[in-house]
Design a protein around this motif. Structure first.
Motif, PDB file in Angstrom:
ATOM      1  N   LEU A 224       0.824  -1.215   0.000  1.00  0.00           N
ATOM      2  CA  LEU A 224       0.000   0.000   0.000  1.00  0.00           C
ATOM      3  C   LEU A 224       0.857   1.263   0.000  1.00  0.00           C
ATOM      4  O   LEU A 224       0.505   2.266  -0.635  1.00  0.00           O
ATOM      5  N   MET A 225       1.977   1.221   0.714  1.00  0.00           N
ATOM      6  CA  MET A 225       2.890   2.370   0.710  1.00  0.00           C
ATOM      7  C   MET A 225       3.457   2.583  -0.691  1.00  0.00           C
ATOM      8  O   MET A 225       3.540   3.722  -1.177  1.00  0.00           O
ATOM      9  N   ASP A 226       3.842   1.504  -1.336  1.00  0.00           N
ATOM     10  CA  ASP A 226       4.402   1.599  -2.682  1.00  0.00           C
ATOM     11  C   ASP A 226       3.376   2.184  -3.652  1.00  0.00           C
ATOM     12  O   ASP A 226       3.715   3.005  -4.505  1.00  0.00           O
ATOM     13  N   GLU A 227       2.132   1.788  -3.501  1.00  0.00           N
ATOM     14  CA  GLU A 227       1.077   2.314  -4.382  1.00  0.00           C
ATOM     15  C   GLU A 227       0.924   3.818  -4.234  1.00  0.00           C
ATOM     16  O   GLU A 227       0.521   4.503  -5.186  1.00  0.00           O
ATOM     17  N   GLN A 228       1.248   4.358  -3.053  1.00  0.00           N
ATOM     18  CA  GLN A 228       1.140   5.795  -2.821  1.00  0.00           C
ATOM     19  C   GLN A 228       2.464   6.524  -3.010  1.00  0.00           C
ATOM     20  O   GLN A 228       2.575   7.715  -2.695  1.00  0.00           O
ATOM     21  N   GLY A 229       3.473   5.822  -3.512  1.00  0.00           N
ATOM     22  CA  GLY A 229       4.761   6.460  -3.769  1.00  0.00           C
ATOM     23  C   GLY A 229       5.540   6.786  -2.512  1.00  0.00           C
ATOM     24  O   GLY A 229       6.316   7.747  -2.482  1.00  0.00           O
ATOM     25  N   LEU A 230       5.354   5.971  -1.480  1.00  0.00           N
ATOM     26  CA  LEU A 230       6.005   6.220  -0.200  1.00  0.00           C
ATOM     27  C   LEU A 230       7.006   5.123   0.120  1.00  0.00           C
ATOM     28  O   LEU A 230       6.816   3.958  -0.227  1.00  0.00           O
ATOM     29  N   GLN A 231       8.081   5.507   0.789  1.00  0.00           N
ATOM     30  CA  GLN A 231       9.022   4.551   1.316  1.00  0.00           C
ATOM     31  C   GLN A 231       8.496   3.977   2.627  1.00  0.00           C
ATOM     32  O   GLN A 231       7.506   4.444   3.182  1.00  0.00           O
ATOM     33  N   TRP A 232       9.196   2.962   3.176  1.00  0.00           N
ATOM     34  CA  TRP A 232       8.716   2.258   4.370  1.00  0.00           C
ATOM     35  C   TRP A 232       8.501   3.195   5.556  1.00  0.00           C
ATOM     36  O   TRP A 232       7.629   2.980   6.392  1.00  0.00           O
ATOM     37  N   ASN A 233       9.313   4.286   5.637  1.00  0.00           N
ATOM     38  CA  ASN A 233       9.231   5.200   6.778  1.00  0.00           C
ATOM     39  C   ASN A 233       8.252   6.348   6.559  1.00  0.00           C
ATOM     40  O   ASN A 233       8.176   7.261   7.384  1.00  0.00           O
TER      41      ASN A 233
END
Length: 258
Positions: A224-233
């Motif tokens: 889900l983070m990847d889908e929003q263009g976010l890294q793990w942190n």
């Protein structure tokens, strides 16, 4: 994201993936093997429609359970509902008088002590427009105090039953995992530094993060983070460090509304 066929209709869970609180509920859903689905959306929209119609407070998680017709927000209330409604075998709770009330006690300690202090430390450490060291120090000290309280409790337990209540893991233990999991970035410390002086807390935490249910929850989070263009942190892709992230926030390049 459907786990099983029980309950018959999937429980909808509204989340913004970066923060810890939604994962309290997802961890529990996974451990109980319940049928659920994500309604994942960007943090920027947490105080906008349609979510504000589900939770007027504009905080995640919230759930909609079509099996009972209940819409519910506040992670503690949600998790209590899930175990009362669906944990019929009492795997993660108790129906005995003392233990049931102790589960409530520790859940409220997590909600009133751990979550707010950890969250405020993270805010002043990374997101506040100006560095206020006294605020950072205050909340970092409170984090260590909370860990110390947990260490006192767990160290007094028998070696083969180091859980908060009774001799098994309950939803009260599980509630502490998502925030403790993020402590390295909150305190800007190594894992050894985070748990210095609290070996029982570390062992308790590490038992839970080794569970398949937690690992599945974190796999969902990563997707889900990847889908929003976010890294793990939680930092957007393309930004390499928290320092760079903080500079962009201070310059108004990133808006963050808690």
């Amino acid at each position: 994201m459907v786990s099983t066929s029980y309950p018959p209709k999937p429980i909808r869970v509204w989340i913004t993936p970066p923060g810890p609180n939604p994962w309290k509920t997802i961890f529990l859903l996974e451990e109980l093997g319940l049928n659920y689905e994500f309604k994942s959306f960007r943090f920027d929209d947490v105080k906008k429609k349609p979510f504000i119609d589900v939770n007027p407070n504009g905080r995640v998680p919230a759930i909609q359970d079509p099996n009972t017709g209940l819409t519910l927000w506040e992670s503690g209330a949600i998790n209590q509902y899930l175990v009362e409604q669906y944990d019929k075998e009492k795997r993660l709770t108790y129906d005995t008088f003392i233990e049931k009330n102790h589960c409530n006690q520790y859940l409220y300690f997590q909600m009133s002590g751990q979550g707010p202090y950890y969250g405020q430390c993270g805010w002043f450490q990374h997101l506040h427009p100006e560095k206020i060291q006294s605020a950072i120090d205050r909340y970092a000290t409170e984090i260590k105090r909370v860990l110390g309280v947990l260490e006192t409790i767990l160290s007094a337990k028998p070696a083969d039953a180091q859980w908060l209540v009774g001799n098994k893991m309950t939803y009260a233990d599980m509630a502490f995992v998502p925030w403790n999991f993020r402590l390295g970035e909150v305190l800007l410390q190594s894992w050894d530094e985070v748990f210095e002086g609290t070996p029982h807390v570390r062992a308790w935490h590490e038992k839970m993060v080794d569970l398949p249910s937690w690992k599945r929850a974190m796999e969902h989070r990563a997707k889900l983070m990847d889908e929003q263009g976010l890294q793990w942190n939680g930092v957007p892709k393309g930004i390499e460090t928290f320092t760079e992230y903080e500079e962009k926030i201070q310059k108004g390049g990133i808006k963050y509304d808690d």
